[in-house]
Write a protein that holds these residues in place. Sequence first.
Motif, short mmCIF file in Angstrom:
data_model
loop_
_atom_site.label_atom_id
_atom_site.label_comp_id
_atom_site.label_asym_id
_atom_site.label_seq_id
_atom_site.Cartn_x
_atom_site.Cartn_y
_atom_site.Cartn_z
N ALA A 48 14.90 -3.14 16.64
CA ALA A 48 14.77 -2.22 15.52
C ALA A 48 13.29 -2.21 15.14
O ALA A 48 12.73 -3.23 14.79
CB ALA A 48 15.62 -2.66 14.33
N GLY A 49 12.69 -1.05 15.27
CA GLY A 49 11.25 -0.99 15.05
C GLY A 49 10.83 0.05 14.03
O GLY A 49 11.65 0.62 13.31
N SER A 50 9.54 0.27 14.01
CA SER A 50 8.94 1.16 13.01
C SER A 50 8.26 2.34 13.69
O SER A 50 7.16 2.71 13.34
CB SER A 50 7.91 0.36 12.20
N ARG A 51 8.92 2.93 14.67
CA ARG A 51 8.31 4.01 15.46
C ARG A 51 8.65 5.41 14.96
O ARG A 51 8.42 6.39 15.66
CB ARG A 51 8.71 3.88 16.93
N GLY A 52 9.21 5.54 13.79
CA GLY A 52 9.44 6.86 13.23
C GLY A 52 10.63 7.60 13.81
O GLY A 52 10.60 8.81 13.96
N ILE A 53 11.70 6.89 14.13
CA ILE A 53 12.91 7.53 14.64
C ILE A 53 13.75 7.99 13.44
O ILE A 53 14.08 7.19 12.58
CB ILE A 53 13.74 6.54 15.51
N ALA A 54 14.06 9.26 13.41
CA ALA A 54 14.87 9.80 12.31
C ALA A 54 16.25 9.13 12.29
O ALA A 54 16.85 8.92 13.35
CB ALA A 54 15.02 11.31 12.45
N ARG A 55 16.70 8.77 11.11
CA ARG A 55 18.03 8.19 10.90
C ARG A 55 18.25 6.94 11.76
O ARG A 55 19.32 6.69 12.29
CB ARG A 55 19.11 9.25 11.14
N ILE A 56 17.18 6.14 11.88
CA ILE A 56 17.20 4.95 12.72
C ILE A 56 18.32 3.99 12.34
O ILE A 56 18.91 3.36 13.21
CB ILE A 56 15.82 4.24 12.71
N ASN A 57 18.62 3.91 11.05
CA ASN A 57 19.70 3.00 10.64
C ASN A 57 21.04 3.41 11.26
O ASN A 57 21.83 2.56 11.67
CB ASN A 57 19.80 2.90 9.12
N GLU A 58 21.28 4.71 11.37
CA GLU A 58 22.52 5.18 11.97
C GLU A 58 22.51 4.98 13.48
O GLU A 58 23.56 4.70 14.09
CB GLU A 58 22.74 6.65 11.63
N VAL A 59 21.34 5.12 14.10
CA VAL A 59 21.23 4.88 15.54
C VAL A 59 21.56 3.42 15.83
O VAL A 59 22.36 3.12 16.73
CB VAL A 59 19.81 5.25 16.05
N ILE A 60 20.95 2.51 15.07
CA ILE A 60 21.20 1.08 15.27
C ILE A 60 22.68 0.76 15.04
O ILE A 60 23.30 0.04 15.82
CB ILE A 60 20.31 0.23 14.35
N LYS A 61 23.26 1.34 14.00
CA LYS A 61 24.69 1.12 13.72
C LYS A 61 25.55 1.58 14.89
O LYS A 61 26.50 0.91 15.29
CB LYS A 61 25.10 1.85 12.44
N GLY A 62 25.21 2.73 15.48
CA GLY A 62 25.96 3.22 16.65
C GLY A 62 25.87 2.28 17.83
O GLY A 62 26.86 2.04 18.52
N VAL A 63 24.69 1.71 18.06
CA VAL A 63 24.52 0.76 19.16
C VAL A 63 25.34 -0.50 18.89
O VAL A 63 26.03 -1.01 19.77
CB VAL A 63 23.03 0.42 19.39
N VAL A 64 25.26 -1.00 17.64
CA VAL A 64 26.04 -2.19 17.27
C VAL A 64 27.53 -1.94 17.49
O VAL A 64 28.23 -2.77 18.08
CB VAL A 64 25.76 -2.59 15.80
N GLU A 65 28.02 -0.81 17.02
CA GLU A 65 29.45 -0.50 17.17
C GLU A 65 29.84 -0.40 18.64
O GLU A 65 30.92 -0.84 19.03
CB GLU A 65 29.80 0.79 16.43
N PHE A 66 28.96 0.16 19.46
CA PHE A 66 29.25 0.26 20.89
C PHE A 66 29.36 -1.13 21.51
O PHE A 66 30.30 -1.42 22.24
CB PHE A 66 28.18 1.08 21.61
N VAL A 140 17.04 -1.79 24.06
CA VAL A 140 15.82 -1.32 23.41
C VAL A 140 16.08 0.06 22.81
O VAL A 140 16.42 1.00 23.51
CB VAL A 140 14.64 -1.26 24.41
N VAL A 141 15.93 0.14 21.49
CA VAL A 141 16.00 1.41 20.78
C VAL A 141 14.56 1.74 20.43
O VAL A 141 13.94 1.03 19.63
CB VAL A 141 16.87 1.31 19.50
N ASN A 142 14.01 2.77 21.03
CA ASN A 142 12.59 2.98 20.90
C ASN A 142 12.24 4.46 20.99
O ASN A 142 13.04 5.28 21.44
CB ASN A 142 11.86 2.22 22.02
N ARG A 143 11.07 4.72 20.58
CA ARG A 143 10.47 6.04 20.71
C ARG A 143 9.07 5.79 21.24
O ARG A 143 8.34 4.93 20.72
CB ARG A 143 10.40 6.72 19.36
#
Length: 160
Positions: A48-66, A140-143
């Motif tokens: 989880a980083g600071s690369r300016g991904i819109a709605r990053i919290n939801e992206v991370i949640k989706g990865v966790v749920e997967f 890796v969740v990245n931009r």
Amino acid sequence: MLEQIRMACVVQQLYGKRVDDVVGEVRRQMQRRNIADRLRGKRIAITAGSRGIARINEVIKGVVEFVKGCDGEPFVFPAMGSHGGATAEGQVAILRDYGITEEFVGAPILATMEVERIGETNGIPVYADKLAANADGIIVVNRIKHHTDFRDRTRAACSK
């Protein structure tokens, strides 16, 4: 220490459509990668980083749920270098500002500034977060984007 590093190529295709259910879409897209069996019973680190991904919290949640849906054990870790004052607490605070909390994403956030050498490239040592390096895998969740303070001929050519 990681003995072998495997990576999967991911290509972003933008279709111009709005995604309202980011969490669900992330899960669906990850399912298409056919990696569920490789996650089963594994401890998986998620960046989880600071690369300016819109709605990053939801992206991370989706990865966790997967990962959880594959019977894996996910954890999130800050992956942002010196941001947050180069402290684990400061980086967790930045994640909190992005809405990335243990309660929201459904997984522990483990932060340390400890690193472990995992190899080298062209004679230069390569380091990774110690907790992530000792996990069974890392997602890796990245931009990819230019650093705001980086300037050279390549940057100038890409900005045209």
